[in-house]
Design a protein around this motif. Structure first.
Motif, mmCIF file in Angstrom:
data_model
loop_
_atom_site.group_PDB
_atom_site.id
_atom_site.type_symbol
_atom_site.label_atom_id
_atom_site.label_comp_id
_atom_site.label_asym_id
_atom_site.label_seq_id
_atom_site.Cartn_x
_atom_site.Cartn_y
_atom_site.Cartn_z
ATOM 1 N N GLN A 464 6.845 37.535 -93.222
ATOM 2 C CA GLN A 464 6.976 36.443 -92.255
ATOM 3 C C GLN A 464 5.636 35.758 -92.025
ATOM 4 O O GLN A 464 4.611 36.121 -92.593
ATOM 5 N N LEU A 465 5.657 34.752 -91.159
ATOM 6 C CA LEU A 465 4.458 33.959 -90.876
ATOM 7 C C LEU A 465 3.303 34.845 -90.421
ATOM 8 O O LEU A 465 3.507 35.771 -89.637
ATOM 9 N N PRO A 466 2.098 34.569 -90.888
ATOM 10 C CA PRO A 466 0.927 35.338 -90.448
ATOM 11 C C PRO A 466 0.523 34.920 -89.041
ATOM 12 O O PRO A 466 1.095 33.973 -88.478
ATOM 13 N N PRO A 467 -0.464 35.570 -88.439
ATOM 14 C CA PRO A 467 -0.889 35.204 -87.078
ATOM 15 C C PRO A 467 -1.347 33.748 -86.991
ATOM 16 O O PRO A 467 -1.872 33.193 -87.969
ATOM 17 N N VAL A 468 -1.163 33.172 -85.820
ATOM 18 C CA VAL A 468 -1.675 31.819 -85.578
ATOM 19 C C VAL A 468 -3.193 31.873 -85.449
ATOM 20 O O VAL A 468 -3.905 30.993 -85.932
ATOM 21 N N ALA A 502 16.349 35.742 -99.670
ATOM 22 C CA ALA A 502 15.096 36.238 -99.089
ATOM 23 C C ALA A 502 14.313 37.060 -100.109
ATOM 24 O O ALA A 502 13.090 36.934 -100.227
ATOM 25 N N VAL A 503 15.020 37.890 -100.873
ATOM 26 C CA VAL A 503 14.370 38.699 -101.915
ATOM 27 C C VAL A 503 13.792 37.790 -102.998
ATOM 28 O O VAL A 503 12.675 38.007 -103.482
ATOM 29 N N ASP A 504 14.539 36.745 -103.372
ATOM 30 C CA ASP A 504 14.053 35.795 -104.385
ATOM 31 C C ASP A 504 12.761 35.123 -103.929
ATOM 32 O O ASP A 504 11.839 34.927 -104.730
ATOM 33 N N ILE A 505 12.685 34.777 -102.650
ATOM 34 C CA ILE A 505 11.473 34.134 -102.125
ATOM 35 C C ILE A 505 10.301 35.102 -102.215
ATOM 36 O O ILE A 505 9.205 34.738 -102.640
ATOM 37 N N LYS A 506 10.522 36.357 -101.802
ATOM 38 C CA LYS A 506 9.437 37.347 -101.846
ATOM 39 C C LYS A 506 8.949 37.577 -103.279
ATOM 40 O O LYS A 506 7.762 37.779 -103.508
ATOM 41 N N LYS A 507 9.867 37.506 -104.229
ATOM 42 C CA LYS A 507 9.493 37.735 -105.628
ATOM 43 C C LYS A 507 8.976 36.479 -106.316
ATOM 44 O O LYS A 507 8.487 36.554 -107.450
ATOM 45 N N TYR A 674 10.606 31.869 -96.067
ATOM 46 C CA TYR A 674 11.251 33.173 -95.843
ATOM 47 C C TYR A 674 11.628 33.340 -94.368
ATOM 48 O O TYR A 674 12.744 33.753 -94.045
ATOM 49 N N THR A 675 10.687 33.020 -93.475
ATOM 50 C CA THR A 675 10.940 33.165 -92.040
ATOM 51 C C THR A 675 12.081 32.268 -91.595
ATOM 52 O O THR A 675 12.964 32.688 -90.832
ATOM 53 N N ALA A 676 12.078 31.017 -92.049
ATOM 54 C CA ALA A 676 13.121 30.067 -91.653
ATOM 55 C C ALA A 676 14.498 30.533 -92.115
ATOM 56 O O ALA A 676 15.472 30.535 -91.341
ATOM 57 N N PHE A 701 2.247 33.316 -100.468
ATOM 58 C CA PHE A 701 2.261 33.704 -99.061
ATOM 59 C C PHE A 701 0.932 33.341 -98.412
ATOM 60 O O PHE A 701 -0.135 33.641 -98.961
ATOM 61 N N ALA A 702 0.995 32.729 -97.247
ATOM 62 C CA ALA A 702 -0.223 32.306 -96.543
ATOM 63 C C ALA A 702 -1.156 33.487 -96.294
ATOM 64 O O ALA A 702 -2.376 33.362 -96.428
ATOM 65 N N ALA A 703 -0.595 34.631 -95.950
ATOM 66 C CA ALA A 703 -1.429 35.806 -95.635
ATOM 67 C C ALA A 703 -2.254 36.249 -96.837
ATOM 68 O O ALA A 703 -3.370 36.755 -96.677
ATOM 69 N N ASP A 704 -1.718 36.057 -98.056
ATOM 70 C CA ASP A 704 -2.440 36.470 -99.261
ATOM 71 C C ASP A 704 -3.670 35.604 -99.517
ATOM 72 O O ASP A 704 -4.529 35.970 -100.327
ATOM 73 N N GLN A 705 -3.736 34.468 -98.864
ATOM 74 C CA GLN A 705 -4.849 33.543 -99.090
ATOM 75 C C GLN A 705 -5.866 33.573 -97.946
ATOM 76 O O GLN A 705 -6.793 32.782 -97.905
ATOM 77 N N ILE A 706 -5.672 34.500 -97.005
ATOM 78 C CA ILE A 706 -6.595 34.621 -95.874
ATOM 79 C C ILE A 706 -7.608 35.723 -96.158
ATOM 80 O O ILE A 706 -7.234 36.854 -96.480
ATOM 81 N N GLU A 707 -8.882 35.393 -96.035
ATOM 82 C CA GLU A 707 -9.968 36.360 -96.270
ATOM 83 C C GLU A 707 -10.349 37.039 -94.952
ATOM 84 O O GLU A 707 -10.671 36.362 -93.976
ATOM 85 N N VAL A 708 -10.298 38.354 -94.934
ATOM 86 C CA VAL A 708 -10.693 39.098 -93.732
ATOM 87 C C VAL A 708 -11.585 40.267 -94.123
ATOM 88 O O VAL A 708 -11.571 40.734 -95.265
ATOM 89 N N GLY A 709 -12.339 40.741 -93.167
ATOM 90 C CA GLY A 709 -13.212 41.886 -93.400
ATOM 91 C C GLY A 709 -12.575 43.206 -93.027
ATOM 92 O O GLY A 709 -13.083 44.268 -93.374
ATOM 93 N N PHE A 710 -11.445 43.157 -92.317
ATOM 94 C CA PHE A 710 -10.799 44.390 -91.846
ATOM 95 C C PHE A 710 -10.038 45.080 -92.971
ATOM 96 O O PHE A 710 -9.193 44.475 -93.633
#
Length: 712
Positions: A464-468, A502-507, A674-676, A701-710
């Motif tokens: 689903q959508l990553p954090p705002v 939904a599975v098709d979108i994830k894949k 996917y969320t919609a 996926f938006a989350a896969d493109q976010i760089e974090v240090g955690f």
């Protein structure tokens, strides 16, 4: 009739204020005057000594008031001392006059020296009052010095820009106090923390700071990294922020800026944290482009969260015992048994200090929580259920039949009642919609739990959508080898067509029309709106029905069209003529008094001159008084048409039928789609232009493109 005037006095009260206007009381030597300031660049504060230029006006409702066209801060005169004493120091007129007569010209000197003993020598005021007077005096004196400094420096600056910078300077004063002028003279780019780089540049240019000055370059780096925070990145390589940095300082200074950044960690209080690659063979240039850059606050919070979670994992927690037979016999609502996946998830929750339960909509996450909740409660422990949004917490409470609250509410309760958590010796903390919890929220939550034994369960869906806000916590926990996790795959709610899509979108597969997931292609955006409207009208018999779109403009257009189409012949609600009986609505604020939250959806059932009645999906019938329909100060409707919603507003909800308007924009990527789609239980209609769906899939996926240090 208006008469031009100027009045001098001390601000004794701020009666009303917003971003564009203030109404204040000004204590002058003769009287207290109500002043209306309609210039957003010259707003004032309590105890300010000002000269107001404008005109007196007699208002039919509010009486005589002074309309100020300009405000100037002025130095203290004998005339202003009396107004100052009476403004906010608890000093009455007689006491103020007595102090002025007794000390005469020495009064200012006593205040400057903070000579409390002399002020109380004749018992004119108490020691507490004298200390307050001195404190307020020095605060105001520092502000006058700041204003004089900035007005002198900004003599050649345009009046509007000068006024704006003065307002920003007063924001800085709230932090630096009497030393503000000194701090800004030392580094004018400090004002960036209270405004933006453009404003800091204006002050720096006025102080003749050269372009290559390190203070300017470091500030530009901070600004560029803050822009990346808005995109979710808590750290990033230079390729992500170099374009923003170039716009701020020019291409010729970029290399110097990166070199300066590499030296920052060597300082006692670095303003940029740099993580260099471990490869010692890299050249200096290669290091510049492979190092990670971050702001200290992000690094501190990520490290704290990591340390706290690892500490809990290392310490462990007492297991709550449950047998295989008990789980096999456990019955959920409707008389169903737990699946093997669900039983495995319950065991993970009961036997670990940290665990993750993952799964799409309808995979039975709530049943896992309900079962774990009951077992832990029967074992004599307590449960605290929290979620990010009010709507999610309300749905969590409804589905588990247990109290739940937002994380923000829990934080506020603990702030005002520090002992609140003492009633939970070893609680289970259920964090629902965990994929939406950002870095700052998780940091604050763990701070209040520090030193307390607690079982943390993160429940969500990483697709689903990553954090705002910035950061990724849940997604990284799902990747960690230290955290037990169970992913639920069996779906008990949605139709097979929706599940397969939904599975098709994830894949990342190309989507095709199915019986209950239909794709309707359009030529343009205008046609998409018309088709979405038509599809909604065709599915009015559905028990619950919503349109989901990305652009707020698209949402608004569809809401307007459906309101006119569906309820145009129905009764208008007198207290809110924008609505008619039968209108689909959404409430856009938390209202504890009414028992509704931001994102609550429902249907208008009636109303009169004083209130509107809405049957909300979760809360049931609620009478909303006229004053709670619209925020008069902000000029916005709290109750809005809700035929169409943005995807963020719809997250956490479920509807029988969902019409998804798939627009071609960067926001519409795989997690959005996917969320919609997974908001629907029975049927989905995708309204799109020819290749918008495929583009969304290809964006990933938006989350896969976010760089974090955690990482854990």
């Amino acid at each position: 009739m208006l008469t031009s005037n100027q009045i001098i006095g001390t601000v004794s009260q701020v009666l009303y204020g917003n971003v564009s206007q203030q109404i204040i009381k000004l204590n002058t030597s003769r009287a207290s005057v109500k002043v209306v300031i309609r210039n957003p660049d010259v707003l004032v504060e309590l105890n300010d000594h000002i000269e107001a230029i404008g005109s007196f006006e007699h208002h039919s409702k509010y009486g005589e008031q002074f309309l100020a066209t300009d405000i100037r801060h002025c130095a203290v005169t004998q005339e202003l001392i009396r107004g100052f004493l009476m403004s906010s120091n608890g000093i009455g007129e007689k006491t103020a006059d007595k102090l002025i007569r007794r000390f005469k010209d020495n009064l200012v000197d006593l205040l400057e020296r903070k000579d409390v003993d002399s002020l109380i020598e004749h018992n004119d005021v108490s020691k507490a009052a004298a200390e307050l007077i001195c404190r307020n005096w020095h605060k105001q004196a520092g502000k006058i010095q700041l204003v004089q400094f900035m007005e002198h420096v900004l003599q050649e600056t345009k009046p509007m820009q000068r006024a704006k910078l003065l307002t920003i300077g007063k924001r800085a004063f709230q932090f630096y106090g009497e030393k503000t002028a000194e701090k800004l003279r030392e580094d004018p780019y400090r004002i960036w923390s209270f405004s933006n780089f453009k404003s800091a540049e204006l002050l720096a240019k006025a102080l003749c700071v050269p372009d290559e000055d390190e203070r300017r370059i470091i500030c530009a780096l901070e600004d560029a990294l803050f822009r990346q925070l808005d995109s979710g990145h808590t750290r990033c390589k230079s390729n992500l922020f170099i374009a923003d940095l170039t716009k701020l300082i020019g291409e010729e200074l970029v290399s110097k800026a990166l070199s300066i950044a590499l030296d920052e960690p060597k300082k006692e209080r670095p303003r940029i944290i740099v993580t260099e690659p471990e490869n010692e063979k890299l050249t200096a240039t290669q290091k510049l482009h492979t190092s990670y850059f971050a702001l200290p606050a992000s690094v501190i919070m990520e490290n704290y969260i990591k340390d706290q979670l690892l500490s809990r994992i290392k310490q462990g927690i007492i297991n709550v015992q449950v047998t295989e037979e008990e789980l096999d016999d456990y019955t959920i609502s409707g008389g169903h048994k737990l699946s093997k996946e669900q039983q495995q998830a319950v065991k993970a929750v009961l036997s670990n200090p940290i665990s993750c339960v993952s799964g799409g909509a309808g995979t039975g996450k709530t049943s896992v929580l309900f079962c774990a909740h009951e077992i832990i409660t029967h074992a004599g422990n307590q449960v605290l259920q929290v979620a990010l949004s009010g709507k999610a917490s309300r749905r969590l409470a409804q589905q588990t039949e247990r109290e739940a609250m937002t994380i923000e509410k829990l934080l506020k309760i603990v702030k005002w009642e520090p002992e609140y958590l003492d009633q939970f010796p070893s609680p289970l903390i259920l964090i629902d919609e965990a994929s939406m919890v950002d870095l700052h929220t998780m940091y604050r939550l763990l701070r209040i739990l520090e030193g307390r034994p607690a079982r943390l369960v993160f429940v969500g869906d990483r697709a689903q959508l990553p954090p705002v806000g910035p950061g990724l916590i849940y997604h990284k926990l799902m990747e960690s080898s230290h955290v037990p996790k169970v992913e639920l795959t069996g779906n008990f709610r949605s139709t097979q067509d929706i599940n397969n899509t939904a599975v098709d979108i994830k894949k990342g597969h190309t989507l095709e029309s199915k019986k209950l997931v239909r794709i309707v292609n359009c030529e343009n955006a205008k046609e998409m709106v018309e088709i979405a409207k038509r599809e909604y009208e065709w599915h009015l018999s559905a028990k619950s029905l919503h349109v989901i779109a990305a652009r707020t403009r698209t949402v608004s257009d569809i809401n307007i069209k459906l309101h006119k189409s569906i309820t145009h012949t129905r009764k208008v609600i007198p207290s809110a003529p924008e609505f008619r009986e039968g209108d689909a609505v959404v409430y856009k604020a938390n209202n504890a008094e009414l028992g509704i939250v931001n994102g609550s959806t429902g249907v208008v059932t009636g109303g009169n001159e004083d209130f509107i009645i809405v049957r909300f999906d979760i809360e049931g019938l609620v009478s909303i008084p006229k004053e709670s329909i619209r925020n008069e100060k902000a000029g916005e409707y709290l109750l809005q048409h809700g035929y169409a919603l943005t995807c963020h507003s719809a997250q956490g909800s479920e509807f029988d039928v969902v019409i998804v308007v798939v627009e071609d924009m960067l926001m519409v990527e795989r997690s959005w789609l996917y969320t919609a789609i997974t908001r629907a239980k029975k049927k989905v209609i995708l309204v799109t232009t020819n290749d918008s769906i495929q583009k969304a899939i290809e964006r990933g996926f938006a989350a896969d493109q976010i760089e974090v240090g955690f990482e854990l």
